[in-house]
Design a protein around this motif. Sequence first.
Motif, mmCIF file in Angstrom:
data_model
loop_
_atom_site.group_PDB
_atom_site.id
_atom_site.type_symbol
_atom_site.label_atom_id
_atom_site.label_comp_id
_atom_site.label_asym_id
_atom_site.label_seq_id
_atom_site.Cartn_x
_atom_site.Cartn_y
_atom_site.Cartn_z
ATOM 1 N N THR A 146 40.851 52.650 51.162
ATOM 2 C CA THR A 146 40.082 51.951 52.185
ATOM 3 C C THR A 146 38.932 52.845 52.634
ATOM 4 O OG1 THR A 146 41.625 52.698 53.911
ATOM 5 C CG2 THR A 146 41.992 50.513 52.971
ATOM 6 N N GLY A 147 37.729 52.323 52.535
ATOM 7 C CA GLY A 147 36.536 53.110 52.822
ATOM 8 C C GLY A 147 35.733 52.566 53.992
ATOM 9 N N HIS A 148 34.592 53.206 54.223
ATOM 10 C CA HIS A 148 33.756 52.828 55.369
ATOM 11 C C HIS A 148 32.354 53.380 55.173
ATOM 12 C CE1 HIS A 148 32.288 52.903 59.609
ATOM 13 N NE2 HIS A 148 32.985 51.788 59.682
ATOM 14 N N TYR A 149 31.403 52.760 55.879
ATOM 15 C CA TYR A 149 30.011 53.203 55.844
ATOM 16 C C TYR A 149 29.856 54.644 56.306
ATOM 17 C CZ TYR A 149 29.125 48.145 55.617
ATOM 18 O OH TYR A 149 29.121 46.812 55.251
ATOM 19 N N GLY A 150 30.866 55.166 57.003
ATOM 20 C CA GLY A 150 30.832 56.561 57.431
ATOM 21 C C GLY A 150 30.729 57.540 56.277
ATOM 22 N N ALA A 225 43.755 39.968 41.192
ATOM 23 C CA ALA A 225 43.973 38.785 40.358
ATOM 24 C C ALA A 225 42.826 38.528 39.390
ATOM 25 C CB ALA A 225 44.181 37.560 41.244
ATOM 26 N N SER A 226 41.699 39.209 39.586
ATOM 27 C CA SER A 226 40.521 38.954 38.762
ATOM 28 C C SER A 226 40.725 39.396 37.318
ATOM 29 C CB SER A 226 39.308 39.691 39.348
ATOM 30 O OG SER A 226 38.206 39.635 38.469
ATOM 31 N N SER A 227 40.288 38.564 36.387
ATOM 32 C CA SER A 227 40.374 38.923 34.966
ATOM 33 C C SER A 227 39.398 40.042 34.628
ATOM 34 C CB SER A 227 40.081 37.698 34.097
ATOM 35 O OG SER A 227 38.770 37.195 34.367
ATOM 36 N N GLY A 228 38.408 40.245 35.478
ATOM 37 C CA GLY A 228 37.417 41.293 35.247
ATOM 38 C C GLY A 228 37.673 42.542 36.066
ATOM 39 N N LEU A 229 38.939 42.811 36.390
ATOM 40 C CA LEU A 229 39.296 43.927 37.271
ATOM 41 C C LEU A 229 38.660 45.245 36.840
ATOM 42 C CD1 LEU A 229 40.936 45.206 39.567
ATOM 43 C CD2 LEU A 229 42.907 45.294 38.024
ATOM 44 N N LEU A 230 38.746 45.581 35.578
ATOM 45 C CA LEU A 230 38.243 46.878 35.123
ATOM 46 C C LEU A 230 36.727 46.997 35.247
ATOM 47 C CD1 LEU A 230 40.340 47.949 31.999
ATOM 48 C CD2 LEU A 230 40.400 48.873 34.316
ATOM 49 N N GLU A 231 36.034 45.878 35.337
ATOM 50 C CA GLU A 231 34.574 45.922 35.506
ATOM 51 C C GLU A 231 34.191 46.507 36.863
ATOM 52 O OE1 GLU A 231 33.041 42.020 34.836
ATOM 53 O OE2 GLU A 231 34.119 41.785 32.931
ATOM 54 N N TYR A 232 35.109 46.429 37.814
ATOM 55 C CA TYR A 232 34.847 46.966 39.151
ATOM 56 C C TYR A 232 35.323 48.406 39.290
ATOM 57 C CZ TYR A 232 34.153 42.072 40.528
ATOM 58 O OH TYR A 232 33.701 40.783 40.650
ATOM 59 N N SER A 233 36.100 48.883 38.339
ATOM 60 C CA SER A 233 36.762 50.169 38.482
ATOM 61 C C SER A 233 35.778 51.319 38.623
ATOM 62 C CB SER A 233 37.679 50.423 37.282
ATOM 63 O OG SER A 233 38.523 51.522 37.524
ATOM 64 N N GLY A 234 36.097 52.216 39.545
ATOM 65 C CA GLY A 234 35.280 53.392 39.781
ATOM 66 C C GLY A 234 34.263 53.231 40.886
ATOM 67 N N ARG A 235 34.072 52.012 41.340
ATOM 68 C CA ARG A 235 33.010 51.744 42.306
ATOM 69 C C ARG A 235 33.507 51.819 43.751
ATOM 70 N NH1 ARG A 235 30.947 46.001 40.563
ATOM 71 N NH2 ARG A 235 29.708 46.249 42.481
ATOM 72 N N ALA A 236 32.635 52.258 44.635
ATOM 73 C CA ALA A 236 32.812 52.056 46.064
ATOM 74 C C ALA A 236 32.023 50.797 46.401
ATOM 75 C CB ALA A 236 32.299 53.245 46.857
ATOM 76 N N MET A 237 32.668 49.853 47.067
ATOM 77 C CA MET A 237 32.041 48.555 47.308
ATOM 78 C C MET A 237 32.196 48.135 48.760
ATOM 79 S SD MET A 237 33.440 46.652 43.866
ATOM 80 C CE MET A 237 35.093 47.361 44.061
ATOM 81 N N ILE A 238 31.183 47.479 49.282
ATOM 82 C CA ILE A 238 31.244 46.930 50.630
ATOM 83 C C ILE A 238 32.124 45.690 50.592
ATOM 84 C CG2 ILE A 238 29.898 45.859 52.478
ATOM 85 C CD1 ILE A 238 27.539 47.663 51.554
ATOM 86 N N GLY A 239 33.186 45.688 51.384
ATOM 87 C CA GLY A 239 34.148 44.606 51.336
ATOM 88 C C GLY A 239 33.529 43.239 51.571
#
Length: 275
Positions: A146-150, A225-239
Amino acid sequence: MSAPIAVVTGATRGAGKGIAHALGTAGMTVYVTGRSQADGDSEYGGTVAETARLIDEAGGHGIAVPVDHADDAQVAELFARVEKDHGRLDLLVNNAAKVLASSANFWERPLETVDLITVGLRSHYVASYYAAPLLIANGRGLIVNTGHYGAVSYHVGPAYGAQKAGADKMAADMAKELRPHNVAAVSIWMGGLDTERVRALLPAAALAGRETPRFTGRVIAALYASSGLLEYSGRAMIGAELGAELGVTDLDGRTPPSARHTLGAPPDLHPTLKP
């Protein structure tokens, strides 16, 4: 397939409690950890048993496991129990953190403020260390910090910023090593939350428009549940942005706003960390 097995650390209240509740609504079996076992253990309320009950009521299966994430042996026992019970793990959400609220400068605060690096950053690593073999054995899995803009703007203080920035980089590096095993690792930035602590500190008028903690749980469930799960791997993303992309809304049906243009955005990964 049987219901996914998840572990959510630091789930007695706040973000962790909301995330665990939402995963229960998605039908998961959720192990919830935290130190609070009795009413009154925290001025903000909440216990691991209470969170487990909410998961049961939501349609999942909640399992309360008291854990002090400053104690590596207790963490090892947690994952040994998961292995004994199920022989696998699908999802780990690293949320345990020790935050001491203060408006003072870092040198004027109690030195214990730096414990956020122990229970917050180091504890994410330790939980992931014990979870990884179970995720790999499962053939598919996800680790969420769990991340944050901080991580990129000032919030609370240096220890908080270091913890959040470190959790982002940790997810990126773990993702690189886990990718061959079909296991993803990400960091999801939460916005301003409507939690027990916030409700105790802010007037009711200031709570309007804040994310519910369950929103992040909904996003995590959709990502898993996404079939493209690994496409997001490694990223920090804004929820909020990830939720919009995955078609996830908050409890009131709205999509929370992103604070990208006011508080910053996750930095680009170096090519060596990209798929």
